[in-house]
Design an enzyme around this catalytic site. Sequence first.
Site, PDB file in Angstrom:
ATOM      1  N   GLU A  83       0.826  -1.204   0.000  1.00 55.49           N
ATOM      2  CA  GLU A  83       0.000   0.000   0.000  1.00 55.49           C
ATOM      3  C   GLU A  83       0.857   1.249   0.000  1.00 55.49           C
ATOM      4  O   GLU A  83       1.947   1.258   0.545  1.00 55.49           O
ATOM      5  CB  GLU A  83      -0.826   0.062   1.281  1.00 55.49           C
ATOM      6  CG  GLU A  83      -1.734  -1.083   1.478  1.00 55.49           C
ATOM      7  CD  GLU A  83      -2.285  -1.072   2.893  1.00 55.49           C
ATOM      8  OE1 GLU A  83      -3.304  -1.695   3.115  1.00 55.49           O
ATOM      9  OE2 GLU A  83      -1.685  -0.429   3.770  1.00 55.49           O
ATOM     10  N   CYS A  97       3.353   8.368   1.352  1.00 56.00           N
ATOM     11  CA  CYS A  97       3.765   7.379   2.337  1.00 56.00           C
ATOM     12  C   CYS A  97       3.955   6.056   1.601  1.00 56.00           C
ATOM     13  O   CYS A  97       3.008   5.553   0.996  1.00 56.00           O
ATOM     14  CB  CYS A  97       2.663   7.273   3.402  1.00 56.00           C
ATOM     15  SG  CYS A  97       2.930   5.972   4.595  1.00 56.00           S
ATOM     16  N   CYS A 104       5.126  -7.384   7.174  1.00 55.76           N
ATOM     17  CA  CYS A 104       6.198  -6.920   8.060  1.00 55.76           C
ATOM     18  C   CYS A 104       6.596  -8.071   8.970  1.00 55.76           C
ATOM     19  O   CYS A 104       5.733  -8.790   9.472  1.00 55.76           O
ATOM     20  CB  CYS A 104       5.709  -5.725   8.896  1.00 55.76           C
ATOM     21  SG  CYS A 104       6.998  -4.967   9.906  1.00 55.76           S
ATOM     22  N   CYS A 108       4.038  -5.563  15.937  1.00 56.28           N
ATOM     23  CA  CYS A 108       3.496  -4.545  16.839  1.00 56.28           C
ATOM     24  C   CYS A 108       1.983  -4.757  16.975  1.00 56.28           C
ATOM     25  O   CYS A 108       1.294  -4.931  15.973  1.00 56.28           O
ATOM     26  CB  CYS A 108       3.805  -3.152  16.298  1.00 56.28           C
ATOM     27  SG  CYS A 108       5.572  -2.854  16.090  1.00 56.28           S
ATOM     28  N   CYS A 111      -0.750  -2.491  15.139  1.00 55.63           N
ATOM     29  CA  CYS A 111      -0.547  -2.205  13.717  1.00 55.63           C
ATOM     30  C   CYS A 111      -1.178  -3.292  12.859  1.00 55.63           C
ATOM     31  O   CYS A 111      -0.950  -4.486  13.085  1.00 55.63           O
ATOM     32  CB  CYS A 111       0.948  -2.109  13.427  1.00 55.63           C
ATOM     33  SG  CYS A 111       1.322  -1.862  11.682  1.00 55.63           S
ATOM     34  N   GLY A 149       5.918  -2.400   6.458  1.00 52.96           N
ATOM     35  CA  GLY A 149       7.277  -2.905   6.543  1.00 52.96           C
ATOM     36  C   GLY A 149       8.203  -2.063   7.395  1.00 52.96           C
ATOM     37  O   GLY A 149       7.875  -0.949   7.811  1.00 52.96           O
ATOM     38  N   GLU A 150       9.370  -2.626   7.655  1.00 53.90           N
ATOM     39  CA  GLU A 150      10.388  -1.961   8.462  1.00 53.90           C
ATOM     40  C   GLU A 150      11.544  -1.572   7.533  1.00 53.90           C
ATOM     41  O   GLU A 150      12.348  -2.419   7.133  1.00 53.90           O
ATOM     42  CB  GLU A 150      10.842  -2.917   9.575  1.00 53.90           C
ATOM     43  CG  GLU A 150      12.039  -2.459  10.381  1.00 53.90           C
ATOM     44  CD  GLU A 150      11.886  -1.056  10.999  1.00 53.90           C
ATOM     45  OE1 GLU A 150      10.769  -0.664  11.404  1.00 53.90           O
ATOM     46  OE2 GLU A 150      12.918  -0.355  11.047  1.00 53.90           O
ATOM     47  N   SER A 178      11.174   5.809   8.890  1.00 53.00           N
ATOM     48  CA  SER A 178      10.621   5.527  10.212  1.00 53.00           C
ATOM     49  C   SER A 178      11.017   4.114  10.632  1.00 53.00           C
ATOM     50  O   SER A 178      10.929   3.172   9.843  1.00 53.00           O
ATOM     51  CB  SER A 178       9.091   5.656  10.149  1.00 53.00           C
ATOM     52  OG  SER A 178       8.509   5.366  11.398  1.00 53.00           O
ATOM     53  N   SER A 201       9.642   5.085  16.066  1.00 55.99           N
ATOM     54  CA  SER A 201       8.356   4.695  16.656  1.00 55.99           C
ATOM     55  C   SER A 201       8.608   4.241  18.081  1.00 55.99           C
ATOM     56  O   SER A 201       9.086   3.136  18.315  1.00 55.99           O
ATOM     57  CB  SER A 201       7.726   3.558  15.837  1.00 55.99           C
ATOM     58  OG  SER A 201       7.423   4.014  14.546  1.00 55.99           O
ATOM     59  N   ASN A 277      -5.326   4.990  14.659  1.00 55.78           N
ATOM     60  CA  ASN A 277      -6.276   4.594  13.622  1.00 55.78           C
ATOM     61  C   ASN A 277      -6.793   3.227  14.013  1.00 55.78           C
ATOM     62  O   ASN A 277      -6.028   2.262  13.992  1.00 55.78           O
ATOM     63  CB  ASN A 277      -5.549   4.507  12.274  1.00 55.78           C
ATOM     64  CG  ASN A 277      -6.044   5.532  11.296  1.00 55.78           C
ATOM     65  OD1 ASN A 277      -7.240   5.661  11.059  1.00 55.78           O
ATOM     66  ND2 ASN A 277      -5.118   6.257  10.714  1.00 55.78           N
ATOM     67  N   CYS A 318      -1.712   2.201   8.235  1.00 53.32           N
ATOM     68  CA  CYS A 318      -0.819   1.113   7.888  1.00 53.32           C
ATOM     69  C   CYS A 318      -1.486  -0.270   7.806  1.00 53.32           C
ATOM     70  O   CYS A 318      -1.981  -0.782   8.802  1.00 53.32           O
ATOM     71  CB  CYS A 318       0.231   1.087   9.006  1.00 53.32           C
ATOM     72  SG  CYS A 318       1.656   0.138   8.631  1.00 53.32           S
TER      73      CYS A 318
HETATM   74  N1  SAH Z   1       8.027  -0.102  10.657  1.00 50.73           N
HETATM   75  C1  SAH Z   1       8.220   1.314  10.668  1.00 50.73           C
HETATM   76  C2  SAH Z   1       7.457   2.057   9.603  1.00 50.73           C
HETATM   77  C3  SAH Z   1       6.011   1.669   9.328  1.00 50.73           C
HETATM   78  S1  SAH Z   1       4.719   2.154  10.407  1.00 50.73           S
HETATM   79  C4  SAH Z   1       7.852   1.849  12.038  1.00 50.73           C
HETATM   80  O1  SAH Z   1       7.228   1.133  12.806  1.00 50.73           O
HETATM   81  O2  SAH Z   1       8.230   2.973  12.354  1.00 50.73           O
HETATM   82  C5  SAH Z   1       4.627   3.909  10.416  1.00 50.73           C
HETATM   83  C6  SAH Z   1       4.055   4.453  11.712  1.00 50.73           C
HETATM   84  O3  SAH Z   1       2.642   4.163  11.841  1.00 50.73           O
HETATM   85  C7  SAH Z   1       4.717   3.857  12.941  1.00 50.73           C
HETATM   86  O4  SAH Z   1       4.997   4.857  13.866  1.00 50.73           O
HETATM   87  C8  SAH Z   1       3.652   2.917  13.447  1.00 50.73           C
HETATM   88  O5  SAH Z   1       3.825   2.641  14.798  1.00 50.73           O
HETATM   89  C9  SAH Z   1       2.378   3.716  13.151  1.00 50.73           C
HETATM   90  N2  SAH Z   1       1.142   2.931  13.212  1.00 50.73           N
HETATM   91  C10 SAH Z   1       0.976   1.622  12.984  1.00 50.73           C
HETATM   92  N3  SAH Z   1      -0.303   1.269  13.161  1.00 50.73           N
HETATM   93  C11 SAH Z   1      -0.974   2.390  13.515  1.00 50.73           C
HETATM   94  C12 SAH Z   1      -2.332   2.677  13.835  1.00 50.73           C
HETATM   95  N4  SAH Z   1      -3.255   1.732  13.809  1.00 50.73           N
HETATM   96  N5  SAH Z   1      -2.657   3.950  14.146  1.00 50.73           N
HETATM   97  C13 SAH Z   1      -1.723   4.933  14.154  1.00 50.73           C
HETATM   98  N6  SAH Z   1      -0.433   4.716  13.859  1.00 50.73           N
HETATM   99  C14 SAH Z   1      -0.051   3.464  13.542  1.00 50.73           C
END
Ligand code: SAH
Length: 327
Positions: A83, A97, A104, A108, A111, A149-150, A178, A201, A277, A318
């Site tokens: 996406e 974005c 991933c 987390c 997420c 993804g990371e 990020s 994060s 979200n 995400c």
């Molecule tokens: N893996 C990397 C980049 C992808 S996520 C990272 O974790 O930083 C990008 C951002 O969106 C991260 O800060 C993640 O924690 C956040 N994120 C993931 N799920 C989310 C959600 N449901 N609501 C708000 N932010 C979210």
Amino acid sequence: MDRELLATTLADAGEPSYRAGQVWEWLTRGVGSYEEMTNLPGTLRDRLEVAVPLSTLSVQAEAKSDDGTVKTLFHTAEGRPIEAVLMRYKDGRHSVCVSSQSGCPLTCSFCATGQMKFGRNLSADEILDQALHFRRLEAIDHVVFMGMGEPTMNLDAVLAACERLPDLGVTNRRTAISTVGWVPGMDRLAECEMPVSLALSLHAPNDELRSRLMPVNDRYPLARVLAACDRYRAKRRRKVFVEYVMLAEVNDLPEHARQLAALLDPRVYKVNLIPYNPTGAFDGSSPERIERFRAILAEHRLTATVRLTRGRDIDAACGQLAATAAA
Ligand code: SAH
């Protein structure tokens, strides 16, 4: 655009190598067909049309929000979902974005991508094709690696993409990577020549809570992650952006704000509070709770902004579009 396939196809056709540069330049200007590439001979355009698809990705679904956000679900050539989102802000910024992996490997708990199966790393071309897709809609000026993804676990491809992004009008300074706090990747970024910015994060001010939300914290606990930020700051002379997703009653209590303020040196960090979200697992903090949290940080001289939510009505968080499409 599979740039290697383009190069070999041009070579097989006996074309000079500068043709590849011509095709790339058209793409970076938002052109969406070979037909429009008027400085290429017609026979070559016909040949490329058949042999080299304009994008390595195919669009599976696209959703447009009332606020102008566009979210696209792509498939890779072998059908893996990824996406990307175009966010249009009132200040004129057009930010894309992008995803760096399909799925991933990290898990987390808040997420949506973390709940999917990990697919694979994306190539630099697949990353660039996400940005080029939106470039065909309009000019873009920022890119954030905050999709699936990371990025620090696929850093070769991510940095190769960053090198080409200025061709599309996105300078390295307007590019942000990020990370969950993957220390080896952060150290490589600190050494990197390109002035891309780093976002961390964090999401919790202590190891116990952070490990619950982000299992990767067991491998790289807070102290090691923050030490890596200090090294980045020392090398790059740039602040680190801390992302903190606001989960009601979980990480948004006044004591969490005080712990966070004690942890983060205002000279090194800027905090971005992210409204959650909803993905089912948690409740998001109310605007009042977010504001209370921000005010406590401010009392400790730690600057925090609250992220503008974009695309709420189209599942723009995400992993959410892929999850909806699969359901
Ligand atoms: N893996 C990397 C980049 C992808 S996520 C990272 O974790 O930083 C990008 C951002 O969106 C991260 O800060 C993640 O924690 C956040 N994120 C993931 N799920 C989310 C959600 N449901 N609501 C708000 N932010 C979210």
